[in-house]
Design an enzyme around this catalytic site. Structure first.
Site, PDB file in Angstrom:
ATOM      1  N   MET A 185      34.757  42.458  37.156  1.00  0.00           N
ATOM      2  CA  MET A 185      34.451  43.220  35.915  1.00  0.00           C
ATOM      3  C   MET A 185      33.286  42.612  35.274  1.00  0.00           C
ATOM      4  O   MET A 185      33.283  42.746  33.975  1.00  0.00           O
ATOM      5  CB  MET A 185      35.606  43.214  35.183  1.00  0.00           C
ATOM      6  CG  MET A 185      37.294  43.549  35.605  1.00  0.00           C
ATOM      7  SD  MET A 185      38.210  44.191  34.387  1.00  0.00           S
ATOM      8  CE  MET A 185      38.519  42.649  33.927  1.00  0.00           C
TER       9      MET A 185
ATOM     10  N   HIS B   7      32.474  33.866  41.009  1.00  0.00           N
ATOM     11  CA  HIS B   7      32.368  35.130  41.632  1.00  0.00           C
ATOM     12  C   HIS B   7      31.347  34.865  42.654  1.00  0.00           C
ATOM     13  O   HIS B   7      31.221  35.429  43.548  1.00  0.00           O
ATOM     14  CB  HIS B   7      32.083  36.050  40.268  1.00  0.00           C
ATOM     15  CG  HIS B   7      32.951  36.497  39.407  1.00  0.00           C
ATOM     16  ND1 HIS B   7      32.611  35.805  37.915  1.00  0.00           N
ATOM     17  CD2 HIS B   7      33.832  37.202  39.409  1.00  0.00           C
ATOM     18  CE1 HIS B   7      33.654  36.369  37.297  1.00  0.00           C
ATOM     19  NE2 HIS B   7      34.651  37.247  38.088  1.00  0.00           N
TER      20      HIS B   7
ATOM     21  N   GLN C  10      43.815  48.213  32.854  1.00  0.00           N
ATOM     22  CA  GLN C  10      44.452  47.014  33.142  1.00  0.00           C
ATOM     23  C   GLN C  10      44.451  46.417  31.785  1.00  0.00           C
ATOM     24  O   GLN C  10      45.106  45.217  31.661  1.00  0.00           O
ATOM     25  CB  GLN C  10      43.921  46.453  34.179  1.00  0.00           C
ATOM     26  CG  GLN C  10      42.483  45.651  33.971  1.00  0.00           C
ATOM     27  CD  GLN C  10      41.938  45.045  35.463  1.00  0.00           C
ATOM     28  OE1 GLN C  10      41.539  46.041  36.062  1.00  0.00           O
ATOM     29  NE2 GLN C  10      41.970  43.608  35.384  1.00  0.00           N
TER      30      GLN C  10
ATOM     31  N   GLU D 272      41.382  33.269  44.073  1.00  0.00           N
ATOM     32  CA  GLU D 272      42.677  33.012  44.021  1.00  0.00           C
ATOM     33  C   GLU D 272      43.215  32.462  42.449  1.00  0.00           C
ATOM     34  O   GLU D 272      44.408  32.236  42.338  1.00  0.00           O
ATOM     35  CB  GLU D 272      42.950  31.698  45.244  1.00  0.00           C
ATOM     36  CG  GLU D 272      42.965  31.991  46.559  1.00  0.00           C
ATOM     37  CD  GLU D 272      43.006  30.811  47.480  1.00  0.00           C
ATOM     38  OE1 GLU D 272      43.010  29.622  46.775  1.00  0.00           O
ATOM     39  OE2 GLU D 272      43.350  31.012  48.684  1.00  0.00           O
TER      40      GLU D 272
HETATM   41  O1  PAF Z   1      39.976  40.246  38.853  1.00  0.00           O
HETATM   42  C1  PAF Z   1      39.327  41.071  38.261  1.00  0.00           C
HETATM   43  O2  PAF Z   1      38.223  41.009  37.802  1.00  0.00           O
HETATM   44  C2  PAF Z   1      40.015  42.528  38.228  1.00  0.00           C
HETATM   45  O3  PAF Z   1      41.155  42.304  37.844  1.00  0.00           O
HETATM   46  C3  PAF Z   1      39.452  43.443  39.339  1.00  0.00           C
HETATM   47  C4  PAF Z   1      40.077  43.259  40.542  1.00  0.00           C
HETATM   48  C5  PAF Z   1      38.045  43.667  39.470  1.00  0.00           C
HETATM   49  C6  PAF Z   1      40.132  44.949  38.965  1.00  0.00           C
HETATM   50  O4  PAF Z   1      39.676  45.446  38.005  1.00  0.00           O
END
Ligand code: PAF
Length: 294
Positions: free
Chosen positions: A41, A48, A72, A160
């Site tokens: 996101m 990341h 979400q 994880e």
């Molecule tokens: O972990 C995240 O950043 C989000 O939940 C994802 C997997 C990109 C889905 O929007």
């Protein structure tokens, strides 16, 4: 594995719609080159970036997705306050040598009339995050299914740190027969043990100083359970320490690493925690080595 014949581009391509994404992947596929997807996101931190590094060892091309997925977030969670840092994210991905960024708008992902949501059971209803964020995983599963189907990568990699999310996505890919390998990337930590998270920026200096307690409790509890101590007593002591440390505790639980159901020492298991310090909710988890009954 990455072949030496692949030259990485200096700047990642920025792809804003599904046709552009599919066109680029078709181009690579025609050359028999593999693709790894790293869904995010945005607000990218070193955790990341580490996922992309793993991905680069497993596929010819790495595509990040950057999409702040509205479905979400609960109405009580401030979607508009979620950090959006596209230029900084792109600079990090350029330094990494990522090949492309898929950055769709909400309208592309959820056009007017969109009416489909994935319904989940199994690890998604194991009484961990779902107890506190009941609509969260339906939103995650729906957007991840869309991203995977849009891109159809060979591999997709998820951190994880969001361990329940990883379990939900593994289950989704198995259940829907998606021919995509799902990999988990280890949690990256600050030097004092705090798990890296986009939310750490919200911590005040005092909260930041207290935050590593979660990881200390997790790792000590994992060692105690692995050494044969009574799990209920270990968890009760861990919960008490977290409360004494100034947190509002949502859960500290010991669970099977695959199903997220009841744990045993014979199978890989995980200790998972979620707690709030001030206004910031932190989650973390560590593995408990499988050993056998003491
Ligand atoms: O972990 C995240 O950043 C989000 O939940 C994802 C997997 C990109 C889905 O929007």
């Amino acid at each position: 594995m990455v072949g030496s014949f692949v030259t990485r581009m200096a700047e990642p391509l920025v792809l804003n719609d599904v046709d552009a994404l599919r066109g680029q992947l078709a181009h690579w596929r025609a050359r028999r080159e593999t693709v790894a997807l790293v869904p995010t996101m945005g607000a990218l931190h070193d955790g990341h970036v580490s996922l992309g590094r793993i991905a680069q060892t497993r596929a010819h091309h790495v595509v990040y997705t950057i999409f702040v997925n509205p479905t979400q977030f609960a109405p009580t969670e401030d979607l508009s306050a979620y950090p959006r840092t596209f230029d900084a994210d792109r600079a990090k991905l350029s330094a990494l040598g990522a090949d492309a960024i898929f950055a769709p708008t909400p309208d592309i992902m959820y056009p007017p009339g969109f009416a489909t949501t994935i319904t989940l059971s199994g690890p998604a209803v194991s009484g961990l995050e779902d107890r506190f964020r009941p609509t969260h995983f339906a939103g995650v599963a729906t957007v991840v299914a869309k991203l995977l189907i849009q891109a159809m990568p060979d591999l997709a990699i998820f951190g994880e740190k969001d361990f329940q999310q990883l379990a939900v996505i593994r289950q989704l890919v198995r259940d829907l027969d998606l021919p995509i390998t799902i990999a988990g990337g280890p949690t990256l930590r600050e030097s004092d043990g705090l798990a890296m998270s986009s939310r750490n920026v919200y911590l005040s200096p005092d909260e930041r100083a207290s935050a590593p307690l979660l990881q200390r409790v997790l790792s000590e509890a994992a060692a105690a359970i692995a050494a044969g101590e009574d799990p209920d007593s270990v968890l009760a002591y861990g919960r008490e320490r977290i409360l004494q440390g100034g947190f509002a505790l949502d859960y500290l639980e010991w669970r099977d690493a695959m199903s997220l159901g009841a744990a045993s020492r014979q199978k890989p298991s995980r200790l998972l925690v979620a707690a709030k310090i001030g206004r910031t909710r932190l989650i973390d988890n560590v593995g408990v080595p499988a050993g056998g009954e003491p």
